[in-house]
Scaffold this motif. Structure first.
Motif, PDB file in Angstrom:
ATOM      1  N   PHE A 266       0.794  -1.224   0.000  1.00 12.69           N
ATOM      2  CA  PHE A 266       0.000   0.000   0.000  1.00 12.69           C
ATOM      3  C   PHE A 266       0.831   1.282   0.000  1.00 12.69           C
ATOM      4  O   PHE A 266       0.388   2.306  -0.525  1.00 12.69           O
ATOM      5  CB  PHE A 266      -0.924   0.032   1.224  1.00 12.69           C
ATOM      6  CG  PHE A 266      -1.873  -1.122   1.291  1.00 12.69           C
ATOM      7  CD1 PHE A 266      -2.994  -1.173   0.467  1.00 12.69           C
ATOM      8  CD2 PHE A 266      -1.650  -2.180   2.166  1.00 12.69           C
ATOM      9  CE1 PHE A 266      -3.875  -2.241   0.528  1.00 12.69           C
ATOM     10  CE2 PHE A 266      -2.519  -3.247   2.231  1.00 12.69           C
ATOM     11  CZ  PHE A 266      -3.632  -3.284   1.412  1.00 12.69           C
ATOM     12  N   ASP A 267       1.999   1.257   0.594  1.00 14.09           N
ATOM     13  CA  ASP A 267       2.776   2.482   0.808  1.00 14.09           C
ATOM     14  C   ASP A 267       4.214   2.303   0.329  1.00 14.09           C
ATOM     15  O   ASP A 267       4.628   1.210  -0.039  1.00 14.09           O
ATOM     16  CB  ASP A 267       2.752   2.851   2.293  1.00 14.09           C
ATOM     17  CG  ASP A 267       1.329   3.035   2.822  1.00 14.09           C
ATOM     18  OD1 ASP A 267       0.628   3.924   2.307  1.00 14.09           O
ATOM     19  OD2 ASP A 267       0.931   2.277   3.722  1.00 14.09           O
ATOM     20  N   GLY A 268       4.976   3.407   0.330  1.00 16.00           N
ATOM     21  CA  GLY A 268       6.341   3.354  -0.155  1.00 16.00           C
ATOM     22  C   GLY A 268       6.403   3.461  -1.664  1.00 16.00           C
ATOM     23  O   GLY A 268       5.399   3.715  -2.339  1.00 16.00           O
ATOM     24  N   GLU A 269       7.585   3.225  -2.226  1.00 10.92           N
ATOM     25  CA  GLU A 269       7.812   3.465  -3.649  1.00 10.92           C
ATOM     26  C   GLU A 269       7.732   2.220  -4.517  1.00 10.92           C
ATOM     27  O   GLU A 269       7.883   2.304  -5.734  1.00 10.92           O
ATOM     28  CB  GLU A 269       9.176   4.136  -3.843  1.00 10.92           C
ATOM     29  CG  GLU A 269       9.264   5.529  -3.228  1.00 10.92           C
ATOM     30  CD  GLU A 269      10.529   6.252  -3.620  1.00 10.92           C
ATOM     31  OE1 GLU A 269      11.012   6.040  -4.760  1.00 10.92           O
ATOM     32  OE2 GLU A 269      11.055   7.031  -2.804  1.00 10.92           O
ATOM     33  N   ALA A 270       7.519   1.057  -3.950  1.00 10.66           N
ATOM     34  CA  ALA A 270       7.457  -0.170  -4.751  1.00 10.66           C
ATOM     35  C   ALA A 270       6.237  -0.162  -5.661  1.00 10.66           C
ATOM     36  O   ALA A 270       5.189   0.404  -5.324  1.00 10.66           O
ATOM     37  CB  ALA A 270       7.421  -1.396  -3.841  1.00 10.66           C
ATOM     38  N   LEU A 271       6.366  -0.812  -6.810  1.00 11.31           N
ATOM     39  CA  LEU A 271       5.214  -1.013  -7.680  1.00 11.31           C
ATOM     40  C   LEU A 271       4.225  -1.934  -6.967  1.00 11.31           C
ATOM     41  O   LEU A 271       4.609  -2.964  -6.402  1.00 11.31           O
ATOM     42  CB  LEU A 271       5.651  -1.620  -9.014  1.00 11.31           C
ATOM     43  CG  LEU A 271       6.632  -0.774  -9.843  1.00 11.31           C
ATOM     44  CD1 LEU A 271       7.042  -1.511 -11.112  1.00 11.31           C
ATOM     45  CD2 LEU A 271       6.009   0.577 -10.189  1.00 11.31           C
ATOM     46  N   ARG A 272       2.962  -1.577  -6.962  1.00  9.06           N
ATOM     47  CA  ARG A 272       1.972  -2.255  -6.124  1.00  9.06           C
ATOM     48  C   ARG A 272       1.558  -3.642  -6.650  1.00  9.06           C
ATOM     49  O   ARG A 272       1.379  -4.584  -5.891  1.00  9.06           O
ATOM     50  CB  ARG A 272       0.707  -1.397  -6.012  1.00  9.06           C
ATOM     51  CG  ARG A 272       0.961   0.004  -5.502  1.00  9.06           C
ATOM     52  CD  ARG A 272       0.949   0.049  -3.986  1.00  9.06           C
ATOM     53  NE  ARG A 272       1.256   1.401  -3.562  1.00  9.06           N
ATOM     54  CZ  ARG A 272       2.447   1.810  -3.136  1.00  9.06           C
ATOM     55  NH1 ARG A 272       3.444   0.958  -3.046  1.00  9.06           N
ATOM     56  NH2 ARG A 272       2.655   3.063  -2.797  1.00  9.06           N
ATOM     57  N   ALA A 273       1.360  -3.749  -7.969  1.00 10.11           N
ATOM     58  CA  ALA A 273       0.714  -4.933  -8.531  1.00 10.11           C
ATOM     59  C   ALA A 273       1.415  -6.240  -8.187  1.00 10.11           C
ATOM     60  O   ALA A 273       0.748  -7.215  -7.792  1.00 10.11           O
ATOM     61  CB  ALA A 273       0.568  -4.780 -10.045  1.00 10.11           C
ATOM     62  N   PRO A 274       2.737  -6.357  -8.313  1.00 10.37           N
ATOM     63  CA  PRO A 274       3.359  -7.659  -8.015  1.00 10.37           C
ATOM     64  C   PRO A 274       3.129  -8.131  -6.585  1.00 10.37           C
ATOM     65  O   PRO A 274       2.814  -9.301  -6.362  1.00 10.37           O
ATOM     66  CB  PRO A 274       4.842  -7.397  -8.296  1.00 10.37           C
ATOM     67  CG  PRO A 274       4.852  -6.289  -9.289  1.00 10.37           C
ATOM     68  CD  PRO A 274       3.715  -5.402  -8.891  1.00 10.37           C
ATOM     69  N   MET A 275       3.265  -7.213  -5.610  1.00 16.68           N
ATOM     70  CA  MET A 275       3.107  -7.622  -4.216  1.00 16.68           C
ATOM     71  C   MET A 275       1.655  -7.979  -3.914  1.00 16.68           C
ATOM     72  O   MET A 275       1.378  -8.975  -3.227  1.00 16.68           O
ATOM     73  CB  MET A 275       3.583  -6.501  -3.291  1.00 16.68           C
ATOM     74  CG  MET A 275       3.833  -6.944  -1.855  1.00 16.68           C
ATOM     75  SD  MET A 275       5.198  -8.116  -1.724  1.00 16.68           S
ATOM     76  CE  MET A 275       4.351  -9.543  -1.065  1.00 16.68           C
ATOM     77  N   LEU A 276       0.731  -7.204  -4.417  1.00 11.34           N
ATOM     78  CA  LEU A 276      -0.684  -7.503  -4.199  1.00 11.34           C
ATOM     79  C   LEU A 276      -1.062  -8.840  -4.839  1.00 11.34           C
ATOM     80  O   LEU A 276      -1.830  -9.621  -4.263  1.00 11.34           O
ATOM     81  CB  LEU A 276      -1.549  -6.379  -4.775  1.00 11.34           C
ATOM     82  CG  LEU A 276      -1.547  -5.061  -3.993  1.00 11.34           C
ATOM     83  CD1 LEU A 276      -2.218  -3.958  -4.802  1.00 11.34           C
ATOM     84  CD2 LEU A 276      -2.244  -5.224  -2.639  1.00 11.34           C
ATOM     85  N   THR A 277      -0.513  -9.114  -6.023  1.00  9.28           N
ATOM     86  CA  THR A 277      -0.809 -10.377  -6.694  1.00  9.28           C
ATOM     87  C   THR A 277      -0.233 -11.555  -5.919  1.00  9.28           C
ATOM     88  O   THR A 277      -0.861 -12.615  -5.792  1.00  9.28           O
ATOM     89  CB  THR A 277      -0.256 -10.365  -8.128  1.00  9.28           C
ATOM     90  OG1 THR A 277      -0.781  -9.229  -8.821  1.00  9.28           O
ATOM     91  CG2 THR A 277      -0.648 -11.621  -8.879  1.00  9.28           C
ATOM     92  N   LEU A 278       0.979 -11.394  -5.387  1.00  9.81           N
ATOM     93  CA  LEU A 278       1.588 -12.470  -4.601  1.00  9.81           C
ATOM     94  C   LEU A 278       0.778 -12.747  -3.340  1.00  9.81           C
ATOM     95  O   LEU A 278       0.529 -13.907  -2.993  1.00  9.81           O
ATOM     96  CB  LEU A 278       3.024 -12.091  -4.237  1.00  9.81           C
ATOM     97  CG  LEU A 278       3.825 -13.163  -3.487  1.00  9.81           C
ATOM     98  CD1 LEU A 278       4.016 -14.404  -4.363  1.00  9.81           C
ATOM     99  CD2 LEU A 278       5.180 -12.617  -3.030  1.00  9.81           C
ATOM    100  N   LEU A 279       0.344 -11.698  -2.656  1.00  8.27           N
ATOM    101  CA  LEU A 279      -0.432 -11.885  -1.427  1.00  8.27           C
ATOM    102  C   LEU A 279      -1.766 -12.582  -1.694  1.00  8.27           C
ATOM    103  O   LEU A 279      -2.293 -13.264  -0.812  1.00  8.27           O
ATOM    104  CB  LEU A 279      -0.677 -10.530  -0.753  1.00  8.27           C
ATOM    105  CG  LEU A 279       0.555  -9.839  -0.163  1.00  8.27           C
ATOM    106  CD1 LEU A 279       0.194  -8.440   0.324  1.00  8.27           C
ATOM    107  CD2 LEU A 279       1.155 -10.663   0.969  1.00  8.27           C
TER     108      LEU A 279
END
Length: 372
Positions: A266-279
């Protein structure tokens, strides 16, 4: 039932015994990840600090004894060719009863020079010119420690970034860089652990590069995203070439994804989609571990603008001007496993081991799973 050292672990164990009574129950194991910040600017200095019982080393050991995981990935643990620092640290843990009979610490890309001037500063041997940011080979290494035997292991250190499926490597990357730049800033591992129930647990581990310290091309952000997407490719059945040249998909059996992934959903500079997809991956589950300490620490500065659940934060970073505290460390067990407990060990100010917890800017993330 595993008897854990440390007041915190013992309390959890006794509470579970009271809940279960005397009936026979399936065994519970604890799996954890911890960015221990045991990295030094010069090769060999961690060996010295472990052998001389440096205060930070002792504090990190105290935290691990308190949580007493059965399986743990430690990131930012410098790797030396003879394994002296890791061996000495394991011996230190064993002095108070936290014994790990098995470990793996494969080679990493940090500090492995490319021979190119990647950052354009006219030099060819700076940390930015390495395959992964590092001052010397093995800087910011990682190690898997286990109470259970380790079986077949696949490592994916050497795969090229440009060869990754649907790669995000910048189109402006010169051809000579694309020809040698590896995907993993450290490595990706598939380590098989022989569990007491006879199953083999696939520990999928990595420590992607931080998505910062770059320019408008977002090179580090793109690389971080593709390092996370590697897990998705592997979980989805893609056959990937390992460092031995074997092209194969993930084999059957339960999995767990471990590591400091340097990405908050949700926060910080990382691209959101990969982490949300992994979770949200159907092969995994997210126990969403929390701590009271994170809630107390997550007030002020950049934290006040964050959208994510503050209780799930795992890293205590600069509040002003930012990035603030973030959730970047993960234990994501197989969806078929039963999670009985989870947490982030972030003591509140004044609580037991609150001072020792500041030995790293990350906190231990742990998950208890019941073996079928």
């Amino acid at each position: 039932m595993v008897n854990r050292s440390g007041t915190y672990g013992l309390t959890k164990w006794l509470a579970l015994l009271l809940l279960l009574g005397t009936a026979a129950q399936a065994e519970t194991i604890r799996i954890a990840t911890f960015n221990a910040a045991l990295s030094r600017d010069y090769a060999g200095h961690l060996i010295r600090d472990v052998e001389q019982r440096d205060d930070q080393v002792l504090h990190i050991a105290a935290l691990l004894r308190e949580i007493a995981p059965d399986i743990i990935l430690i990131t930012e643990l410098d790797r030396d060719p003879e394994g002296r620092a890791l061996r000495g640290f394991i011996d230190l843990l064993a002095q108070d009863g936290l014994a790990y009979g098995y470990s793996f610490a494969g080679a990493v890309n940090t500090g492995q020079m490319t021979g190119l001037d990647l950052d354009g500063d006219g030099r060819f041997s700076g940390p930015n010119d390495a395959q992964g940011w590092g001052r010397w080979p093995g800087h910011y290494g990682m190690a898997l420690l286990s109470r259970y035997p380790l079986g077949p292991t696949r490592t994916f250190q050497l795969g090229l970034w440009a060869d990754a499926t649907d790669t995000r490597i910048p189109v402006t990357e010169p051809a000579q860089v694309r020809a040698i730049q590896r995907l993993s800033s450290k490595s990706h591992w598939d380590v098989s652990v022989a569990l007491p129930n006879g199953q083999a647990l696939h520990v999928l581990a990595a420590h992607p590069t931080p998505p910062v310290f770059d320019g408008p091309e977002d090179r580090n952000g793109r690389r971080n995203a593709d390092e996370i997407v590697w897990f998705l490719r592997y979980l989805n059945g893609e056959a990937i070439a390992d460092d031995n040249g074997t092209v194969a998909a993930l084999t059957d059996g339960p999995v767990v994804v471990l590591g400091d992934l340097n990405a908050d959903p949700f926060d910080g500079e990382a691209l959101r989609a990969p982490m949300l997809t992994l979770l949200a991956h159907p092969r995994l589950q997210d126990p969403e571990p929390t701590s009271t300490g994170a809630i107390i620490a997550g007030i002020g500065g950049a934290n006040d603008t964050h959208r994510g659940p503050v209780a799930q934060d795992t890293a205590d970073w600069r509040d002003d001007p930012g990035p603030g505290n973030l959730r970047v460390d993960y234990v994501l067990p197989d969806a078929t496993l039963t999670v009985t407990d989870s947490g982030v060990f972030w003591p509140a100010p004044g609580d037991r081991l609150s001072e020792e917890a500041t030995a790293s800017d990350h906190r231990i993330v742990w998950v208890d799973v019941e073996l079928p």
